[in-house]
Design a protein around this motif. Structure first.
Motif, PDB file in Angstrom:
ATOM      1  N   VAL A  83       0.860  -1.183   0.000  1.00  0.00           N
ATOM      2  CA  VAL A  83       0.000   0.000   0.000  1.00  0.00           C
ATOM      3  C   VAL A  83       0.898   1.234   0.000  1.00  0.00           C
ATOM      4  O   VAL A  83       1.651   1.461   0.938  1.00  0.00           O
ATOM      5  CB  VAL A  83      -0.930   0.014   1.220  1.00  0.00           C
ATOM      6  CG1 VAL A  83      -1.798   1.269   1.218  1.00  0.00           C
ATOM      7  CG2 VAL A  83      -1.810  -1.228   1.245  1.00  0.00           C
ATOM      8  N   THR A  84       0.824   2.038  -1.051  1.00  0.00           N
ATOM      9  CA  THR A  84       1.677   3.222  -1.153  1.00  0.00           C
ATOM     10  C   THR A  84       0.958   4.496  -0.721  1.00  0.00           C
ATOM     11  O   THR A  84       1.606   5.502  -0.459  1.00  0.00           O
ATOM     12  CB  THR A  84       2.193   3.398  -2.590  1.00  0.00           C
ATOM     13  OG1 THR A  84       1.085   3.548  -3.484  1.00  0.00           O
ATOM     14  CG2 THR A  84       3.023   2.185  -3.005  1.00  0.00           C
ATOM     15  N   LEU A  85      -0.376   4.472  -0.676  1.00  0.00           N
ATOM     16  CA  LEU A  85      -1.123   5.655  -0.275  1.00  0.00           C
ATOM     17  C   LEU A  85      -2.513   5.236   0.191  1.00  0.00           C
ATOM     18  O   LEU A  85      -3.148   4.388  -0.432  1.00  0.00           O
ATOM     19  CB  LEU A  85      -1.254   6.636  -1.447  1.00  0.00           C
ATOM     20  CG  LEU A  85      -1.943   7.979  -1.148  1.00  0.00           C
ATOM     21  CD1 LEU A  85      -1.129   8.798  -0.147  1.00  0.00           C
ATOM     22  CD2 LEU A  85      -2.152   8.767  -2.438  1.00  0.00           C
ATOM     23  N   ARG A  86      -2.956   5.846   1.288  1.00  0.00           N
ATOM     24  CA  ARG A  86      -4.317   5.639   1.802  1.00  0.00           C
ATOM     25  C   ARG A  86      -5.017   6.987   1.844  1.00  0.00           C
ATOM     26  O   ARG A  86      -4.464   7.953   2.348  1.00  0.00           O
ATOM     27  CB  ARG A  86      -4.296   5.034   3.210  1.00  0.00           C
ATOM     28  CG  ARG A  86      -3.726   3.631   3.297  1.00  0.00           C
ATOM     29  CD  ARG A  86      -3.703   3.144   4.753  1.00  0.00           C
ATOM     30  NE  ARG A  86      -3.163   1.804   4.878  1.00  0.00           N
ATOM     31  CZ  ARG A  86      -3.889   0.686   4.830  1.00  0.00           C
ATOM     32  NH1 ARG A  86      -5.207   0.788   4.685  1.00  0.00           N
ATOM     33  NH2 ARG A  86      -3.331  -0.494   4.946  1.00  0.00           N
ATOM     34  N   ARG A 124       0.957  -1.301  -5.197  1.00  0.00           N
ATOM     35  CA  ARG A 124       1.905  -1.735  -6.215  1.00  0.00           C
ATOM     36  C   ARG A 124       2.468  -3.088  -5.820  1.00  0.00           C
ATOM     37  O   ARG A 124       2.483  -3.461  -4.647  1.00  0.00           O
ATOM     38  CB  ARG A 124       3.031  -0.715  -6.405  1.00  0.00           C
ATOM     39  CG  ARG A 124       3.983  -0.592  -5.235  1.00  0.00           C
ATOM     40  CD  ARG A 124       5.008   0.505  -5.482  1.00  0.00           C
ATOM     41  NE  ARG A 124       5.873   0.696  -4.320  1.00  0.00           N
ATOM     42  CZ  ARG A 124       6.637   1.765  -4.127  1.00  0.00           C
ATOM     43  NH1 ARG A 124       6.655   2.738  -5.021  1.00  0.00           N
ATOM     44  NH2 ARG A 124       7.395   1.863  -3.040  1.00  0.00           N
ATOM     45  N   HIS A 125       2.900  -3.818  -6.820  1.00  0.00           N
ATOM     46  CA  HIS A 125       3.509  -5.124  -6.566  1.00  0.00           C
ATOM     47  C   HIS A 125       4.359  -5.513  -7.763  1.00  0.00           C
ATOM     48  O   HIS A 125       4.210  -4.947  -8.864  1.00  0.00           O
ATOM     49  CB  HIS A 125       2.431  -6.188  -6.292  1.00  0.00           C
ATOM     50  CG  HIS A 125       1.603  -6.534  -7.495  1.00  0.00           C
ATOM     51  ND1 HIS A 125       1.515  -7.821  -7.990  1.00  0.00           N
ATOM     52  CD2 HIS A 125       0.838  -5.764  -8.320  1.00  0.00           C
ATOM     53  CE1 HIS A 125       0.716  -7.828  -9.047  1.00  0.00           C
ATOM     54  NE2 HIS A 125       0.298  -6.605  -9.268  1.00  0.00           N
ATOM     55  N   THR A 126       5.247  -6.459  -7.566  1.00  0.00           N
ATOM     56  CA  THR A 126       6.048  -6.980  -8.655  1.00  0.00           C
ATOM     57  C   THR A 126       5.272  -8.092  -9.335  1.00  0.00           C
ATOM     58  O   THR A 126       4.912  -9.087  -8.700  1.00  0.00           O
ATOM     59  CB  THR A 126       7.396  -7.514  -8.146  1.00  0.00           C
ATOM     60  OG1 THR A 126       8.115  -6.436  -7.535  1.00  0.00           O
ATOM     61  CG2 THR A 126       8.216  -8.079  -9.288  1.00  0.00           C
ATOM     62  N   SER A 127       4.990  -7.937 -10.602  1.00  0.00           N
ATOM     63  CA  SER A 127       4.207  -8.914 -11.343  1.00  0.00           C
ATOM     64  C   SER A 127       5.112  -9.961 -11.973  1.00  0.00           C
ATOM     65  O   SER A 127       5.983  -9.645 -12.780  1.00  0.00           O
ATOM     66  CB  SER A 127       3.393  -8.215 -12.443  1.00  0.00           C
ATOM     67  OG  SER A 127       2.827  -9.166 -13.323  1.00  0.00           O
ATOM     68  N   ARG A 128       4.886 -11.220 -11.614  1.00  0.00           N
ATOM     69  CA  ARG A 128       5.616 -12.320 -12.246  1.00  0.00           C
ATOM     70  C   ARG A 128       5.111 -12.553 -13.669  1.00  0.00           C
ATOM     71  O   ARG A 128       5.833 -13.090 -14.516  1.00  0.00           O
ATOM     72  CB  ARG A 128       5.461 -13.601 -11.427  1.00  0.00           C
ATOM     73  CG  ARG A 128       4.022 -14.033 -11.249  1.00  0.00           C
ATOM     74  CD  ARG A 128       3.856 -15.365 -10.553  1.00  0.00           C
ATOM     75  NE  ARG A 128       2.461 -15.677 -10.320  1.00  0.00           N
ATOM     76  CZ  ARG A 128       1.622 -16.105 -11.251  1.00  0.00           C
ATOM     77  NH1 ARG A 128       2.055 -16.278 -12.479  1.00  0.00           N
ATOM     78  NH2 ARG A 128       0.361 -16.368 -10.962  1.00  0.00           N
ATOM     79  N   VAL A 129       3.848 -12.170 -13.932  1.00  0.00           N
ATOM     80  CA  VAL A 129       3.251 -12.373 -15.254  1.00  0.00           C
ATOM     81  C   VAL A 129       3.767 -11.337 -16.250  1.00  0.00           C
ATOM     82  O   VAL A 129       4.168 -11.679 -17.369  1.00  0.00           O
ATOM     83  CB  VAL A 129       1.712 -12.326 -15.160  1.00  0.00           C
ATOM     84  CG1 VAL A 129       1.080 -12.354 -16.550  1.00  0.00           C
ATOM     85  CG2 VAL A 129       1.186 -13.481 -14.324  1.00  0.00           C
ATOM     86  N   ASN A 130       3.758 -10.073 -15.852  1.00  0.00           N
ATOM     87  CA  ASN A 130       4.198  -9.000 -16.744  1.00  0.00           C
ATOM     88  C   ASN A 130       5.679  -8.658 -16.604  1.00  0.00           C
ATOM     89  O   ASN A 130       6.183  -7.787 -17.330  1.00  0.00           O
ATOM     90  CB  ASN A 130       3.367  -7.738 -16.511  1.00  0.00           C
ATOM     91  CG  ASN A 130       1.994  -7.819 -17.148  1.00  0.00           C
ATOM     92  OD1 ASN A 130       1.782  -8.556 -18.101  1.00  0.00           O
ATOM     93  ND2 ASN A 130       1.046  -7.068 -16.620  1.00  0.00           N
ATOM     94  N   ASN A 131       6.348  -9.289 -15.658  1.00  0.00           N
ATOM     95  CA  ASN A 131       7.791  -9.086 -15.477  1.00  0.00           C
ATOM     96  C   ASN A 131       8.158  -7.625 -15.261  1.00  0.00           C
ATOM     97  O   ASN A 131       9.128  -7.108 -15.836  1.00  0.00           O
ATOM     98  CB  ASN A 131       8.560  -9.638 -16.683  1.00  0.00           C
ATOM     99  CG  ASN A 131       8.439 -11.138 -16.808  1.00  0.00           C
ATOM    100  OD1 ASN A 131       8.897 -11.876 -15.947  1.00  0.00           O
ATOM    101  ND2 ASN A 131       7.793 -11.591 -17.868  1.00  0.00           N
TER     102      ASN A 131
END
Length: 282
Positions: A3-6, A18-25
């Protein structure tokens, strides 16, 4: 998911994630609205996935559609992914065109270079993002999918290809027959190659012909939309739906264009539509 902003909104909460996507690399961003009922109720909170259109990102709908107050009243959460992968290593249109590359992922799995390493938006939405959000926010339950323009195309194709995931599908001004319009032909040639059989897997009109399960579909279209005849082609959708006995509600609105003024005018109607079929599923 980080969570980067609430941000407080209508007694609920708007989150930027945000997250690191294994699908989209690559790193991916999304926005999530949680209604107040998510914190104060022990029952499941229904989730609507919203897919935005060309040039948009995860913020446009949340800021422009005017949906959060009514979603809070109904007790609905809304998830808005980005419209494409992004980053320095992610391929973009070589000429900077706005209808290809960054901001123009078309919610499909690319098979061609240089796109296929990162542009796996169909699998990203269905197999990674939704799964991750439901894991991190366990009181949510997936129910509906909707979108605008390219995102309307995405909502219709994802809903038709993955009918077990959803109770209902809706769209504003969708690209309904991309294999027969310039936007779709350009994107599909780049992302999928020249084999038009591969194109048909991401074309709503073609998918209607193959549908074994008929989810309820609502489409709203502005009659003053400058893209109506050349790009959107709702008459093709209606024709194939009638031929296949697939019941679709298509409402044409005189004077309305392609903008978020149109979306914001009728977004409550779409939330009511999804809410009706969610309640029916209980």
């Amino acid at each position: 998911m980080e969570v980067t902003l609430r941000q407080r909104a209508f007694e609920g909460e708007h989150l930027q994630l945000r997250h690191t996507s294994r699908v989209n690399n690559c790193e991916m961003k999304c926005a999530l609205f949680l209604p107040p009922q998510y914190d104060f109720s022990d029952t499941k909170t229904p989730l609507l996935v919203w897919l935005s259109g060309l040039t948009c990102n995860e913020e446009n709908f949340m800021q422009k559609a005017g949906a959060l107050a009514y979603a809070a009243n109904l007790g609905w959460a809304i998830l808005c992914p980005d419209t494409s992968p992004r980053g320095e290593e992610v391929a973009d249109a070589h000429d900077g065109a706005w209808d290809l590359g960054l901001g123009a992922g078309f919610y499909l799995n690319a098979t061609q270079e240089p796109w296929k390493k990162h542009y796996q938006m169909f699998d990203y939405i269905c197999d990674e993002l939704i799964v991750s959000v439901l894991k991190d926010f366990p009181k949510l339950t997936l129910s509906g999918i909707s979108g605008h323009s390219m995102g309307g195309h995405g909502a219709l194709t994802i809903g038709l290809k993955k009918p077990a995931l959803f109770n209902s599908i809706s769209a504003f001004s969708p690209i309904t027959n991309p294999i027969n319009c310039a936007w779709g032909q350009k994107a599909f040639t780049e992302y999928l190659g020249k084999d038009k059989i591969a194109w048909s897997a991401y074309d709503t009109c073609e998918l209607i012909k193959r549908a074994n399960k008929h989810l309820p579909i609502l489409v709203d279209q502005g009659a003053a939309d400058v893209f109506l005849e050349e790009q959107l082609k709702p008459e093709n959708l209606l024709k194939v739906a009638l031929s296949e006995d697939y019941k679709i509600t298509l409402d044409i609105h005189p004077g309305y264009d392609h903008s978020y003024y149109f979306v914001s005018t009728f977004i409550n109607k779409h939330l009511d539509f999804h809410n009706h079929f969610y309640r029916d599923s209980l």
